[in-house]
Design an enzyme around this catalytic site. Structure first.
Site: not given
Ligand SMILES: C[S@@+](CC[C@H](N)C(=O)[O-])C[C@H]1O[C@@H](n2cnc3c(N)ncnc32)[C@H](O)[C@@H]1O
Length: 248
Positions: A35, A56, A170
């Site tokens: 990703d 994405k 998100m």
């Molecule tokens: C498509 S989702 C994927 C979530 C991922 N599978 C998880 O379990 O964290 C992407 C969202 O996860 C959150 N996110 C992922 N990595 C992050 C990080 N390092 N810090 C803050 N939010 C994060 C944000 O809200 C971002 O828009």
């Protein structure tokens, strides 16, 4: 030769927050499909693999999910160890089921390896329990984001409104909607919020305020991924920078 596709959670970002199993699979991998949120340090754990960025990012040009599924199957049919590396946990807002179904349909075995989801890393960065005894007996994971063509229902807002602690994935790019939908459902405008950006990375940042202030708080964010924590625990915590903890 049919190999195995491993859906691996990379964790929130810091390279030492992936599981030992995930790191071992990366070391053995022939192919890594990753990703956009997976950083260079994590990818360096797979030195012998060919890497494909199939990421994405909201609001940017992105790789079509059907293409990712096809590529995953093709790789699984040709290589022994194929790692599909997803940020956080692969089963949280990560479209895992479509990829699992595509592989199974093609006869490619799939193995799931969990990771630390951003919401749980955010709690560590905030320095608080998400389920503080006497204050929060429920945690709800929601997102206002919907796939193109999917229903725009507001069930996520119903769930977040009654949750003692809501983790909104998100959510930053939907700040106006989150604020309006929750206030409409009776949530107090003074409900505490913490926004955690780039949790566990050196650029980690925490911004605190209230539901009423959400759009203003979001306007202070940088370019990193951000997660909203809504509920009393967001106000009580004292920051413990996760990035610093991992560097110690
Ligand atoms: C498509 S989702 C994927 C979530 C991922 N599978 C998880 O379990 O964290 C992407 C969202 O996860 C959150 N996110 C992922 N990595 C992050 C990080 N390092 N810090 C803050 N939010 C994060 C944000 O809200 C971002 O828009």
């Amino acid at each position: 030769m049919t190999g195995t596709v491993y859906l691996v959670g990379a964790g929130p970002g810091a390279a030492d927050l992936i599981t030992v199993r995930g790191a071992r699979l990366l070391a053995e991998a022939d192919i890594v499909l990753h990703d956009a949120l997976v950083g260079e340090e994590v990818l360096a754990l797979a030195p012998r693999a060919r890497h494909y960025n199939v990421g994405k990012r909201a609001g940017r040009a992105s790789v079509d999910q059907r293409f990712i599924c096809r590529l995953l199957v093709r790789m699984g049919l040709r290589h022994r160890v194929v790692v599909r590396l997803k940020g956080g946990d692969p089963l949280v807002f990560a479209r895992a089921n479509e990829e699992i179904a595509a592989c199974r349909q093609a006869g490619v075995p799939v193995v799931l390896v969990p990771g630390i989801s951003a919401g749980f890393a955010a709690a560590a960065a905030l320095g608080t329990s998400l389920t503080e005894r006497g204050r929060s007996r429920s945690v709800t994971l929601v997102t206002p984001s919907a796939a193109a063509g999917a229903s725009r229902d507001l069930h996520w807002a119903d769930a977040a409104a009654v949750a003692e602690t809501a983790l909104v994935y998100m959510g930053a790019s939907h700040a106006l909607l989150v604020k309006a939908a929750l206030i409409e459902r009776g949530v107090s405008p003074s409900r505490p919020i913490a926004i955690i950006e780039s949790v566990s990375l050196n650029t980690e940042r925490i911004i605190r305020g209230t539901l009423q202030e959400l759009p203003d708080l979001v306007s202070r964010l940088g370019d990193g991924p951000a997660l909203l924590v809504i509920g009393d625990v967001a106000a009580r915590a004292s920051n413990v920078a996760l990035a610093q903890a991992s560097a110690a």
